[in-house]
Scaffold this active site. Structure first.
Site, PDB file in Angstrom:
ATOM      1  N   ASP A 160       0.852  -1.237   0.198  1.00  0.00           N
ATOM      2  CA  ASP A 160      -0.143   0.147  -0.143  1.00  0.00           C
ATOM      3  C   ASP A 160       0.824   1.101   0.154  1.00  0.00           C
ATOM      4  OD1 ASP A 160      -2.266   1.611  -0.056  1.00  0.00           O
ATOM      5  OD2 ASP A 160      -3.145   0.487   1.640  1.00  0.00           O
ATOM      6  N   TRP A 161       0.259   2.398  -0.208  1.00  0.00           N
ATOM      7  CA  TRP A 161       1.159   3.874  -0.608  1.00  0.00           C
ATOM      8  C   TRP A 161       1.972   3.741   0.797  1.00  0.00           C
ATOM      9  CZ3 TRP A 161      -0.019   7.708  -4.223  1.00  0.00           C
ATOM     10  CH2 TRP A 161       0.675   8.901  -4.030  1.00  0.00           C
TER      11      TRP A 161
END
Length: 748
Positions: A291-292
């Site tokens: 994820d980011w």
């Protein structure tokens, strides 16, 4: 530009010369050809180029004005140091940036990813709302339309579906999921993966799906985003992993790991989740993206000293692609050279990513998804709005309808009141790709279009959704006094649910309940319409409103879908995918309560029992609850045999009859209770359901098959097993509305 892999062509020629291949042989040939091409390409790549394939950046700057960031990104793309971009959309931009990637030494095309969560141009209801439809065909069609529009704009990959089980409505991201139940969530995970991808990757009306967040993000402590998770292995396997396994079985091309820690280990660094379970026990062939910034966040967690150590741990754990961390490209080549990361792990990760690029057909035609004519044609397809309207009305849940206030008759005057009555942006919800509010149909517009000339529609805002101003109350009350019925549109604003939108208090915000009380004093019947992305607490309305329709955030066609339901053009059939609490003290909450040593047998006697002394133990609205404008009778319960072995199956059935005056749909729900087991079991577990449409007076036999899997569970040793004993089978309209029950015994 395609690659002239001569060895591959020779191999295919030799194999085909042996005779005409079968379908299975053709698939095997295709797979063999792809793997051969990947092997040859890997042999030509430098460590930096391999690290580049594992790197994804956000491309918002690439489509904006000149900047240092834009120049650096373009140079990295031209050097083959980027494998994927997100937040680049549209045929013009994706085509232009793909052209830059093809200037690299090996001409490897980019993957373009985007958060297409519940629609691209056409906005569908938020995913939790769609789950309330309990309609897998409708959910699959929603994902297909979103994929068709996204693919037409040059997108290859969506970061959906989110399949996290969520039992804490404080967590804003419950909006993106399918609710609290692992069985319903698994069915929806499958439907959404197949909707996004189709049966096979490569079609220009499909995109790669990404099952997220792996794993247990929905159990974040206190419902707070980005927080830790402390969870027993038994709960992990039994509740939180099944929807992910369903996504694997449906062929999800990619997985995304999670921001949370799981029992002290960041999910991005969890070898147990990514290598042991996903790529090991489940033999998953796709790739995993972080994820980011979740690799970099290991430093903040205190799990890694620096970005290099974080990258090392992420790669060892099985994280393949680095989303916006500046971790892999900057550190992996050196880590490999120092012997801290095995190059075989890097090669495996690169192979997984290249495989998807080949399967999408990007090596043969890098621009196949960037076709301006197709983009224009797809975006103008009127059937997409038709589908959005259909899914929206199927998602709405009728919670209450006293004295049959709904559907609305040909009222002479309707007062449409509330802060969300004319709102457009709020009806779209969070995670929208194209923020064009002119394309959203408001409640006021939808009702106005449907009401007709004989109905006078009055309007007053009353108050804002947030804040404490009551300045509009007087006008709202005066407007209500002139009407025959009040339709009150209240709820959350669009930015109060979703990522980073955790709420400590999920009550109806602002002074909206006070507005309701002021309107109630007029004596006029009130239909409350609630717009939200999560379960809310609204006890005053629940107690005193004449009717309540939970409309969620219904999307582009929300206003028209709402009018369809309010006027009876569509008979509501939605059922809650999440339990609605009465009070914050009940949270987290689920219908899957466990037996205790001191259960409440008599609600009037809770002394020294597992109960609250200051509030009911029951929810405001139970999982599976949802009313209709007609009524249904359950009768004639049948079971093919009362005893079975693990190798056998049993049929249980009932007769469902529409006893009302309108055609309607009912979701018949099958629950099960394991009475005695080696670990304490829930009082009820959803095991199956059927959505049945019946005309007035019509009956239908509804059947379910009880197999070993429906009786199995994870024991203390995490073995998926069955144990001989007695089970209770329960058929009903909701988890708290069981109509028929019978017993079943599993024997050795």
């Amino acid at each position: 530009m395609p690659f002239p892999f001569s060895k591959t062509l020779l191999l295919l020629t030799a194999l085909l010369a042996a005779g005409s291949p079968t379908r299975a042989q053709k698939k095997a040939l295709t797979t063999a050809a792809i793997e051969q091409r990947i092997t040859e390409l890997l042999a030509q790549m430098t460590l930096e180029e391999k690290a580049g394939q594992l790197t994804q950046y956000s491309g918002r700057e690439l489509t904006g004005p000149a900047s240092t960031r834009k120049t650096d990104l373009l140079n990295s793309i031209r050097q083959g140091h980027v494998g994927s971009m997100l937040n680049v959309k549209g045929v013009q931009d994706t085509r232009a940036i793909q052209a830059e990637a093809l200037k690299s030494r090996l001409h490897i095309p980019l993957l373009f990813g985007l958060d297409v969560i519940h629609g691209y141009q056409t906005v569908f209801p938020v995913p939790l709302a769609e789950a309330a439809s309990w309609d897998m065909a409708a959910i699959r069609e929603s994902a297909h339309v979103a994929a068709r529009e996204a693919a037409a704009s040059g997108i290859h990959w969506t970061f959906a579906p989110m399949v996290d089980v969520g039992r804490d409505p404080r967590w804003g991201r419950v909006m993106e999921g399918a609710g609290e139940d692992q069985y319903l969530g698994s069915q929806i995970a499958r439907a959404r993966v197949l909707g996004f991808q189709g049966e096979k990757l490569g079609g220009t009306d499909a995109v790669m799906a990404c099952a997220k967040h792996f794993a247990a993000y929905g159990a974040a402590i206190a419902g707070r985003d980005y927080n830790a998770v402390d969870l027993s292995p038994q709960q992990l396997w039994e509740v939180y992993l099944p929807p992910f396994k369903a996504a694997v079985d449906a062929g999800a091309a990619t997985f995304m790991n999670s921001f949370n820690t799981l029992n002290g280990v960041p999910a991005t660094a969890s070898r147990y989740l990514q290598r042991d379970i996903l790529k090991g026990q489940w033999n998953y062939p796709g790739f995993v993206v972080s994820d980011w910034g979740s690799i970099r966040e290991m430093v903040s967690w205190g799990y890694a000293q620096n970005i290099g150590e974080a990258a090392q741990k992420a790669m060892a754990a099985g994280n393949d692609m680095d989303m916006e961390n500046d971790a892999y490209f900057d550190t992996l080549p050196k880590l490999v050279q120092e012997g801290k990361v095995d190059v075989a792990l890097v090669d495996d990760a690169v192979r997984r990513i290249l495989r998807k690029k080949f399967e999408l057909g990007l090596f043969d035609d890098p621009y196949k998804f960037s076709d301006a004519k197709r983009e224009k044609k797809v975006f103008s397809d009127p059937q997409h709005r038709v589908a959005a309207r259909d899914v929206a009305r199927k998602s709405m849940v009728l919670l209450k309808n006293e004295r049959s206030v709904l559907p609305l008759a040909a009222q002479r005057k309707i007062a449409l009141i509330g802060p969300l009555a004319k709102s457009k942006r709020d009806l779209a919800g969070g995670w929208t790709v194209i923020a064009d509010t002119t394309q959203i149909v408001s409640a006021f517009e939808g009702i106005s279009q449907r009401a007709g000339k004989q109905t006078q529609l009055l309007y007053a805002k009353g108050c804002a959704a947030t804040g404490d101003s009551r300045a509009g109350f007087a006008q709202a009350v005066e407007t209500a006094r002139q009407a025959d019925v009040i339709v009150l549109c209240v709820g959350e604003t669009w930015d109060m649910s979703g990522e980073a939108k955790s709420r400590a208090d999920i009550s109806l915000p602002g002074v909206q309940e006070e507005l309701f009380q002021a309107l109630k004093a007029t004596g006029k019947p009130i239909v409350a319409v609630l717009f939200a992305g999560r379960p809310l607490i609204f006890n005053t309305l629940a107690d005193q409103a004449d009717a309540i329709l939970y409309a969620w955030f219904p999307g582009s066609e929300g206003g028209r879908a709402l009018a369809d339901v309010l006027f009876g053009d569509y008979n509501p059939a939605g059922k809650l995918p999440s339990t609605f609490p009465r009070l914050m003290g009940q949270v987290p909450i689920s219908y899957q309560q466990y037996s205790t040593g001191r259960p409440v047998v008599d609600p009037q006697n809770i002394r020294y029992r597992s109960a609250y002394i200051d509030a009911p133990n029951t929810p405001r609205y139970a999982f599976g609850h949802g009313l209709s404008y007609t009524t249904f009778k359950y009768s004639n319960l049948q079971i093919s045999q009362p005893r079975m072995t693990a190798a056998e199956t049993v049929q249980v059935s009932c007769t469902l009859t529409n006893t009302g005056s309108r055609a309607g749909e009912e979701v018949v729900q099958l629950y099960l209770r394991d009475k005695v087991a080696s670990v304490v079991r829930p009082l009820k577990e959803l095991k199956d359901f059927r959505k049945i449409s019946l005309k007035p007076g019509e009956s239908q036999t509804v059947s379910f098959t009880i197999s070993r899997d429906k009786l199995a569970f994870y024991n203390n040793d995490l073995q998926w097993t069955t144990e001989p004993g007695d089970f209770r089978l329960l058929l009903g309209s909701a988890s708290d509305d069981i109509r028929l029950e019978t017993d079943l015994t599993l024997i050795n």
